[in-house]
Design a protein around this motif. Sequence first.
Motif, PDB file in Angstrom:
ATOM      1  N   THR A 172       0.901  -1.156  -0.130  1.00  0.00           N
ATOM      2  CA  THR A 172       0.055  -0.025  -0.082  1.00  0.00           C
ATOM      3  C   THR A 172       0.862   1.298   0.098  1.00  0.00           C
ATOM      4  N   MET A 173       1.934   1.113   0.720  1.00  0.00           N
ATOM      5  CA  MET A 173       2.743   2.280   0.907  1.00  0.00           C
ATOM      6  C   MET A 173       3.536   2.490  -0.429  1.00  0.00           C
ATOM      7  N   GLU A 174       3.749   1.483  -1.249  1.00  0.00           N
ATOM      8  CA  GLU A 174       4.538   1.606  -2.538  1.00  0.00           C
ATOM      9  C   GLU A 174       3.497   2.190  -3.447  1.00  0.00           C
ATOM     10  N   ARG A 175       2.261   1.732  -3.458  1.00  0.00           N
ATOM     11  CA  ARG A 175       1.123   2.166  -4.418  1.00  0.00           C
ATOM     12  C   ARG A 175       0.952   3.718  -4.006  1.00  0.00           C
ATOM     13  N   LEU A 176       0.899   4.044  -2.857  1.00  0.00           N
ATOM     14  CA  LEU A 176       0.794   5.634  -2.548  1.00  0.00           C
ATOM     15  C   LEU A 176       1.995   6.449  -3.112  1.00  0.00           C
ATOM     16  N   TYR A 177       3.179   5.721  -2.744  1.00  0.00           N
ATOM     17  CA  TYR A 177       4.543   6.601  -3.234  1.00  0.00           C
ATOM     18  C   TYR A 177       4.339   6.800  -4.792  1.00  0.00           C
ATOM     19  N   ALA A 178       3.793   5.581  -5.580  1.00  0.00           N
ATOM     20  CA  ALA A 178       3.754   5.862  -6.992  1.00  0.00           C
ATOM     21  C   ALA A 178       2.646   7.003  -7.106  1.00  0.00           C
ATOM     22  N   GLU A 179       1.838   7.045  -6.603  1.00  0.00           N
ATOM     23  CA  GLU A 179       0.591   8.150  -6.997  1.00  0.00           C
ATOM     24  C   GLU A 179       1.541   9.435  -6.493  1.00  0.00           C
ATOM     25  N   PHE A 180       2.118   9.673  -5.570  1.00  0.00           N
ATOM     26  CA  PHE A 180       2.737  10.990  -5.157  1.00  0.00           C
ATOM     27  C   PHE A 180       3.899  11.447  -6.431  1.00  0.00           C
ATOM     28  N   GLN A 181       4.508  10.188  -6.749  1.00  0.00           N
ATOM     29  CA  GLN A 181       5.366  10.349  -8.078  1.00  0.00           C
ATOM     30  C   GLN A 181       5.019  10.952  -9.109  1.00  0.00           C
ATOM     31  N   ALA A 182       3.740  10.232  -9.241  1.00  0.00           N
ATOM     32  CA  ALA A 182       3.042  10.621 -10.434  1.00  0.00           C
ATOM     33  C   ALA A 182       2.353  12.305 -10.380  1.00  0.00           C
ATOM     34  N   PHE A 183       2.055  12.567  -9.333  1.00  0.00           N
ATOM     35  CA  PHE A 183       1.729  13.950  -8.822  1.00  0.00           C
ATOM     36  C   PHE A 183       2.791  14.864  -9.328  1.00  0.00           C
ATOM     37  N   LEU A 184       4.097  14.511  -8.896  1.00  0.00           N
ATOM     38  CA  LEU A 184       5.292  15.259  -9.460  1.00  0.00           C
ATOM     39  C   LEU A 184       5.490  15.379 -10.795  1.00  0.00           C
ATOM     40  N   ALA A 185       5.223  14.283 -11.273  1.00  0.00           N
ATOM     41  CA  ALA A 185       5.325  14.140 -13.003  1.00  0.00           C
ATOM     42  C   ALA A 185       4.441  15.059 -13.603  1.00  0.00           C
ATOM     43  N   ALA A 186       3.277  15.062 -12.951  1.00  0.00           N
ATOM     44  CA  ALA A 186       2.017  15.884 -13.706  1.00  0.00           C
ATOM     45  C   ALA A 186       2.468  17.260 -13.553  1.00  0.00           C
ATOM     46  N   LEU A 187       3.424  17.799 -12.756  1.00  0.00           N
ATOM     47  CA  LEU A 187       3.668  19.180 -12.741  1.00  0.00           C
ATOM     48  C   LEU A 187       4.915  19.502 -13.811  1.00  0.00           C
ATOM     49  N   GLY A 188       5.397  18.233 -14.267  1.00  0.00           N
ATOM     50  CA  GLY A 188       6.510  18.519 -15.269  1.00  0.00           C
ATOM     51  C   GLY A 188       7.845  18.217 -15.074  1.00  0.00           C
ATOM     52  N   ASP A 189       7.896  17.636 -13.565  1.00  0.00           N
ATOM     53  CA  ASP A 189       9.199  17.474 -13.152  1.00  0.00           C
ATOM     54  C   ASP A 189       9.670  16.138 -13.399  1.00  0.00           C
ATOM     55  N   GLN A 190      11.278  16.179 -13.565  1.00  0.00           N
ATOM     56  CA  GLN A 190      11.663  14.814 -14.169  1.00  0.00           C
ATOM     57  C   GLN A 190      12.045  13.788 -13.315  1.00  0.00           C
ATOM     58  N   ALA A 191      12.311  12.463 -13.776  1.00  0.00           N
ATOM     59  CA  ALA A 191      12.712  11.728 -12.644  1.00  0.00           C
ATOM     60  C   ALA A 191      13.904  11.881 -11.950  1.00  0.00           C
ATOM     61  N   GLY A 192      13.884  11.294 -10.589  1.00  0.00           N
ATOM     62  CA  GLY A 192      15.356  11.550 -10.044  1.00  0.00           C
ATOM     63  C   GLY A 192      15.268  12.677  -8.951  1.00  0.00           C
ATOM     64  N   HIS A 193      14.041  13.675  -9.062  1.00  0.00           N
ATOM     65  CA  HIS A 193      13.768  14.495  -7.983  1.00  0.00           C
ATOM     66  C   HIS A 193      13.192  13.935  -6.598  1.00  0.00           C
ATOM     67  N   LEU A 194      12.515  12.773  -6.965  1.00  0.00           N
ATOM     68  CA  LEU A 194      12.002  11.868  -5.924  1.00  0.00           C
ATOM     69  C   LEU A 194      12.974  10.728  -6.151  1.00  0.00           C
ATOM     70  N   PRO A 195      13.492   9.840  -5.144  1.00  0.00           N
ATOM     71  CA  PRO A 195      13.955   8.647  -5.389  1.00  0.00           C
ATOM     72  C   PRO A 195      13.109   7.624  -6.319  1.00  0.00           C
ATOM     73  N   PRO A 196      13.454   6.779  -6.985  1.00  0.00           N
ATOM     74  CA  PRO A 196      12.732   5.914  -7.765  1.00  0.00           C
ATOM     75  C   PRO A 196      11.984   5.035  -7.003  1.00  0.00           C
ATOM     76  N   THR A 197      12.446   4.308  -5.822  1.00  0.00           N
ATOM     77  CA  THR A 197      11.959   3.180  -5.004  1.00  0.00           C
ATOM     78  C   THR A 197      11.701   3.906  -3.528  1.00  0.00           C
ATOM     79  N   LEU A 198      10.843   3.006  -3.061  1.00  0.00           N
ATOM     80  CA  LEU A 198      10.529   3.573  -1.691  1.00  0.00           C
ATOM     81  C   LEU A 198      11.488   3.213  -0.688  1.00  0.00           C
ATOM     82  N   ASN A 199      12.511   2.119  -0.784  1.00  0.00           N
ATOM     83  CA  ASN A 199      13.504   2.153   0.033  1.00  0.00           C
ATOM     84  C   ASN A 199      14.551   3.413   0.001  1.00  0.00           C
ATOM     85  N   GLU A 200      14.625   3.620  -1.311  1.00  0.00           N
ATOM     86  CA  GLU A 200      15.366   4.661  -1.565  1.00  0.00           C
ATOM     87  C   GLU A 200      15.104   6.106  -0.913  1.00  0.00           C
TER      88      GLU A 200
END
Length: 493
Positions: free
Chosen positions: A152-180
């Motif tokens: 559930t945490m991983e699913r929620l984290y993916a949603e917040f990553q998608a939120f940041l992506a919707a703003l146009g920010d590129q990968a790397g501004h948030l770590p790609p995995t939950l452990n990171e």
Amino acid sequence: MTSTNASQADSYPGPGERTPHADPLFGPGSQFHEFFNDPRWALAVIRATVLEAAHPQIGAALIDNSTFVAHPWRRLQNTFLSLQRMFGADDEVRQREAARLNRLHSRLNGTDARNHPYDAMDPEVRAWVVATLFESTVTMCRLSGQPLEQHTMERLYAEFQAFLAALGDQAGHLPPTLNEFWRYYDRVVEEELENTEALRIILYKLFDHLPAPALLDGLPTVWAAGRALAGPVIGAITVASLPEPFRRRAGLPEIPGAQTLTQTAYLAAGLVRFVPGGWINAEGVASLLALSPESDDPRARTVMAVRDGIKRAGALLRLITPLPAEPEPTTATGSQRSAEEFFRTVLDQTGDGSLDWPDLAAMARELAGRLDLDEPAETRLYAAYAEWWKELQQALDSDGDGRISAEEYAAAVPTLAGPALIKVADVLFDATDADGNQSIDADEYRTLFRTGFQRDLADTGGTYSRSAFVKEFLSFMSGRQRSTAFDPLLAQA
């Protein structure tokens, strides 16, 4: 999204995309959608806001530009509306809101009191804002005795990553995995966060001096009594929920029993989720708190009836409590207002005791947000306010320090309705007149003022002409005349 899928991802999921097991990232069915109306999330958002304010760049931007001190309820409603647009199912609405947020953030930059630069478009800053919302949601569940499962945490984290992506920010501004992410979060908390001025204002001023929402503005004694009890409790709960390394380094107080109080508060808020469906609605609560007493919303009439009863009880409360009396408003009777009150409640939007460009920019931001303007119309509105600011500086800034004090304003006894303010009125009319027919109808009026027509219009046919609109706006903004339309828009908390 499982950890295996997350580690293989090269970028955030795009807006509207789904995780590999077809869970939606936005709208109904998403994890965030389940939390949005959760009463515990109110505590989580306060906690996230404090963690944001502890970031030096965000703290500086809040101090210089935000209306969170003078207009916290308006800010709350706008935040909920923005999150609803960004996490809703409509991709077009999300893209439009993302573009609006990016334009807003692009205007928030400068230097802080230590001459350090800040920029709301800094990708690391934007990532931290999203990180605090995600982590505070996870902490909310943990403190209320219902920790999220890993998937559930991983699913929620993916949603917040998608939120940041919707703003146009590129990968790397948030770590790609939950452990990171957890390593990233701990590093920022331990190395970057500070006991900023914005954090101290939220913890030690905002909670203790929170202005009443519009519908309770006529109950100063009752509001002061409730605030005197709730303010310190909310502050203690928030401090106790912050990461221990930051509390220690920032010198935040350790209050005996605060940890138990915090867990009890989150648990109690969580129990509210079990009331019948539809009773708890975050957007509805936020909009209710922002309602003007003059609103035609049926909820306003109900609350006003309750308020009248509370007023009668308030007379008794004043007799039996030692609370100091609230200061009487420094206004004249009727529709007139004093220069001091106008400066404090209308001109000084950021609540720092002076008038400068961020105050007028805040007005433009509120108006543009209500009207959901696109880029050309929004830019035109900001430009009109910028011209008005130049006119005000030339007329009122007697010591040349780049800002106008309450004393400079009062001493000049200005008539503010100069050419630049007339231009603001014209631009605002054009922005409100969505169909361009040179009159504002009931729907256009409601979009701007969030209420129906409050008075008999001079025009026939139930519309609001340019001349009538400009006249009332200038009368209000010249600092003397109250307005049932513009006071709730720009003066209320």
